[in-house]
Design an enzyme around this catalytic site. Structure first.
Site, PDB file in Angstrom:
ATOM      1  N   LYS A 206      -1.463   5.615  -1.973  1.00 49.74           N
ATOM      2  CA  LYS A 206      -0.190   5.959  -1.337  1.00 49.74           C
ATOM      3  C   LYS A 206       0.325   7.310  -1.853  1.00 49.74           C
ATOM      4  CE  LYS A 206       0.131   2.306   1.240  1.00 49.74           C
ATOM      5  NZ  LYS A 206      -0.925   1.442   0.798  1.00 49.74           N
TER       6      LYS A 206
HETATM    7  C1  LIG Z   1       1.673  -1.250   5.837  1.00 44.33           C
HETATM    8  C2  LIG Z   1       1.428  -1.890   4.510  1.00 44.33           C
HETATM    9  N1  LIG Z   1       2.219  -2.882   4.105  1.00 44.33           N
HETATM   10  C3  LIG Z   1       2.049  -3.484   2.927  1.00 44.33           C
HETATM   11  C4  LIG Z   1       1.060  -3.087   2.063  1.00 44.33           C
HETATM   12  C5  LIG Z   1       0.873  -3.826   0.788  1.00 44.33           C
HETATM   13  O1  LIG Z   1       1.152  -3.059  -0.321  1.00 44.33           O
HETATM   14  P1  LIG Z   1       0.444  -3.383  -1.725  1.00 44.33           P
HETATM   15  O2  LIG Z   1      -0.992  -3.017  -1.599  1.00 44.33           O
HETATM   16  O3  LIG Z   1       1.189  -2.508  -2.678  1.00 44.33           O
HETATM   17  O4  LIG Z   1       0.652  -4.818  -2.015  1.00 44.33           O
HETATM   18  C6  LIG Z   1       0.211  -2.044   2.438  1.00 44.33           C
HETATM   19  C7  LIG Z   1      -0.878  -1.600   1.608  1.00 44.33           C
HETATM   20  O5  LIG Z   1      -1.308  -1.187   0.847  1.00 44.33           O
HETATM   21  C8  LIG Z   1       0.397  -1.414   3.690  1.00 44.33           C
HETATM   22  O6  LIG Z   1      -0.388  -0.428   4.108  1.00 44.33           O
END
Ligand SMILES: Cc1ncc(COP(=O)(O)O)c(C=O)c1O
Length: 394
Positions: A206
């Site tokens: 990210k």
């Molecule tokens: C659109 C979206 N929502 C939620 C997440 C979940 O985040 P995390 O990987 O930090 O749990 C992600 C991914 O990484 C994502 O791309």
């Protein structure tokens, strides 16, 4: 031997992913982890400090995040997925309730709804943004609807005002998934300032990363206070005396979702570079918009009034997509659809319905994302534009 998992129909007809690139051809990745060398000093200090759990670095990181986003409170957690689960619980989503959500997102947006025992009602998406279609929301509202949950696809803000207007009319909570949209803006403020709950992901690739991690902004102060306890077994670590913590009463059960000082130390250093990262991604995004909008066969995405995309992804709609994908790979330009529409997965089969979703059908038949972020130099962006033009003009 374990059996190969079955592929959804979307995957079955896709060409293989092997990249046939000779050594003279450029190789431009779609994703890359940014990690400043300057993180090593503070990280070593934290690691050797004798305290690596949720502590002073987490508090410091939260203060810096508040400044950056312009919000009055924030809760860091160990994953964006957990920030969403927390938001759904705070929004009162329970077994048998319904949540209206976009199918075009990472599965991590929607799995937490299932974890709450709630039912997902799929919205449509707008074909010119990939974001939730606000007008498809209202037809899905029932007395059991508790929340509207949606992603800002590629970091490009959805029509937040319209969605909040619908939610207000029906007394429903709104949860923004801003995993792609850290640093994006809407009507003069950064994403984080507009809805009941806003979640961020600080996962590896990210704009801002802590390795793994996330955060939640709650509009309501009471939700924030409750969330601060729920993220760590029901006890607010910032409000209790460390040495006496197990003598405090736990009013309701909580999770083990807190961030630790190691991840917060990475975040503190990483955050110093976010503006620079955003600047490059936006430069590339605007360059593509300008130079690809007239290419016959390509459709560039629109931004809502007052929206300023974080351009975590640069998604475009491409005619002859499979051929185009193969061509880009041969040119050394990495690309991907990034997220499949969630409603095709077997695990979501209980939420299928027969409603038409023309926006989703068209968008997912053409969408593809190309490299656009901090590692894409001006000459790379030009090479990508020239390659795309050559494909559609031949
Ligand atoms: C659109 C979206 N929502 C939620 C997440 C979940 O985040 P995390 O990987 O930090 O749990 C992600 C991914 O990484 C994502 O791309």
């Amino acid at each position: 031997m374990t059996k190969e998992p079955e592929m959804t129909s979307e995957f079955v007809n896709r060409p293989a992913c092997a990249v046939d690139v000779s050594s003279e051809v450029k190789k431009i990745p779609l994703f890359k982890v940014f990690m400043p060398k300057s993180v090593m000093g503070p990280l070593k200090k934290t690691l050797m400090s004798g305290y690596i759990a949720q502590g002073p670095r987490v508090l410091e990181f939260e203060e810096k995040l508040k400044d950056f986003l312009g919000v009055k409170n924030i809760l860091t957690v160990d994953a964006g997925t957990h920030a969403l689960e927390l938001a759904l619980r705070l929004a009162g989503v329970d077994e048998g309730d319904e949540v209206i959500s976009s199918p075009l997102t990472c599965v991590a947006t929607n799995m937490p709804v299932m974890a709450r025992g709630a039912k997902i009602r799929w919205s449509d998406v707008l074909v010119d943004t990939g974001n939730i279609d606000p007008e498809s929301i209202e037809r899905l509202i029932t007395p059991r609807t508790k929340a509207i949950l949606y992603v800002h696809w590629a970091g490009n803000p959805a029509n937040i005002d319209r969605i909040n207007e619908i939610a207000k009319k029906h007394n429903i909570k709104v949860i923004e998934d801003a995993a792609h949209a850290f640093g994006a803006g809407y009507k003069g403020k950064r994403i984080g300032n507009h809805s009941d709950f806003v979640m961020y992901s600080f996962q590896a690739i990210k704009h801002m990363t802590t390795g793994d991690g996330g955060a939640l902004v709650c509009k309501d102060e009471e939700d924030h206070k409750r969330g601060r306890a729920l993220r760590w077994f029901g006890l607010d670590r910032t409000a209790i005396k460390e040495e006496l913590r197990w003598y405090y009463d736990i009013k309701e059960w909580g999770y083990k979702f807190n961030m630790n000082d190691i991840d917060a130390t990475i975040g503190l250093e990483h955050l110093k570079y976010t503006e620079k990262i955003l600047k490059v991604c936006r430069w590339n995004g605007n360059y593509y918009n300008k130079n690809l909008s007239k290419v016959k066969g390509i459709r560039v995405l629109r931004q809502e009034d007052g929206a300023s995309s974080a351009y975590w992804l640069y998604t475009l709609l491409a005619e002859r997509r499979d051929e185009f994908i193969e061509y880009l790979k041969k040119k050394g330009i990495d690309n991907s659809i990034v997220h499949t529409r969630n409603d095709v997965y077997t695990c979501f089969k209980d939420f299928k319905d027969d409603l038409p979703r023309p926006g989703l059908e068209e968008f997912t038949s053409k969408y593809v994302s190309i490299p656009s972020c901090w590692w894409v130099k001006k000459e790379d962006a030009k090479y990508i534009v020239d390659s795309i033009k050559a494909f559609y003009e031949r």
